[in-house]
Design an enzyme around this catalytic site. Structure first.
Site, short mmCIF file in Angstrom:
data_model
loop_
_atom_site.label_atom_id
_atom_site.label_comp_id
_atom_site.label_asym_id
_atom_site.label_seq_id
_atom_site.Cartn_x
_atom_site.Cartn_y
_atom_site.Cartn_z
N GLU A 79 0.87 -1.08 0.02
CA GLU A 79 -0.01 0.02 0.08
C GLU A 79 0.84 1.31 -0.09
O GLU A 79 0.46 2.35 -0.39
CB GLU A 79 -0.83 -0.09 1.15
CG GLU A 79 -2.19 -1.20 1.02
CD GLU A 79 -2.95 -1.22 2.24
OE1 GLU A 79 -2.58 -0.75 3.30
OE2 GLU A 79 -4.09 -1.60 2.06
N GLU A 110 7.46 -22.27 6.85
CA GLU A 110 7.98 -21.47 8.09
C GLU A 110 8.75 -22.22 9.09
O GLU A 110 9.73 -21.57 9.65
CB GLU A 110 6.76 -20.92 8.86
CG GLU A 110 6.17 -22.03 9.69
CD GLU A 110 5.05 -21.71 10.63
OE1 GLU A 110 5.18 -21.90 12.13
OE2 GLU A 110 3.94 -21.05 9.99
#
Length: 272
Positions: A79, A110
């Site tokens: 953004e 992960e």
């Protein structure tokens, strides 16, 4: 001792609750999040100050995370270009398992302690940059490995976690430990933990953009004008700042392609 993020919910027999009861209890838990975030403002402030110095020297901000935490980092990073007109490669979000993991979980990604540093090396990371690890548990191997390697190479590190005293909080040079308490659904850290992370990420990137001059007054004068809504907002900003009519504001915005440039030229032309 059980991690806070894994502690049993304060509520039980959720399946017996009405929809309104579920939502009311969730909302009551959510009310605790902003208060928990308030307590870490001093640590976030230190991070923003350090980021500002490095950004003005050409540095970058890297977020690394897995699952929800990784997605939130990518969301925040994505953004920045449209909102503040920054190049897409100044704030970068990396997720365990690569971009495919944004939509679909990649099994055991992960758990790789080496991959985050390998991912960072693809961007030629250097000591002007900052690495922020995000992990609700504070134990995610991908995040811990990346933060540890970055620190060993002289790169400033921060860690956002919901378990105070967790390995991430210990490893990171700037620990941001947000204690939101146990989740409404036990262990579902996409809820309060994720909300707290989103709030802190908003604070980090927004304060950074303000500090490096990407906001004037309270306006996003560097935003990308890539749809009609944003063009209309840009025109309104110019009208409010300069007191000109919409037609004049629109003409200047069209000619110069940015709110910041349009306002600067109007000020010069009007001797302001």
């Amino acid at each position: 001792m059980t991690k806070i993020t894994e502690q049993s919910s304060l509520y039980d027999n959720l399946e017996d609750m009405s929809s309104k009861e579920i939502l009311t209890h969730m909302n009551n838990e959510d009310k605790k999040v902003a208060l928990a975030v308030e307590k870490v403002i001093p640590q976030v402030s230190i991070l923003v100050d350090e980021l500002t110095k490095r950004f003005l020297d050409g540095g970058r901000l890297f977020y690394i995370g897995a699952g929800t935490s990784g997605r939130l980092g990518i969301l925040d990073a994505s953004e920045i270009p449209p909102t503040y007109g920054m190049p897409f490669d100044r704030v970068i979000g990396l997720i365990a398992g690569g971009d495919g993991a944004i939509r679909k979980a990649v099994e055991f990604a992960e758990d790789d302690t080496e991959q985050a540093w390998e991912d960072l090396l693809e961007y030629d990371i250097n000591t002007k940059d900052v690495v922020v690890g995000i992990a609700a548990s504070g134990t995610t191997p991908y995040v811990l490995g990346g933060v540890k390697a970055a620190k060993e190479h002289g790169i400033l590190t921060a860690g956002i976690t919901n378990n105070p005293g967790s390995p991430l909080a210990v490893e990171a040079e700037i620990p941001i430990e947000i204690n939101v308490g146990p989740e409404f659904v036990t262990g579902s850290t996409r809820m309060k933990s994720g909300t707290s992370q989103k709030l802190v990420l908003n604070m980090i990137s927004t304060a950074l953009m303000i500090r490096i001059g990407r906001v004037e007054g309270n306006k996003m004068v560097n935003m990308q004008l890539n749809n009609n809504k944003l063009v209309d907002r840009g025109i309104r900003f110019i009208v409010e700042d300069q007191g000109v009519d919409e037609e004049t504001a629109s003409a200047y915005l069209k000619k110069f392609g940015s709110v910041k440039k349009a306002i600067a030229v109007l000020r010069e032309n009007r001797g302001v």
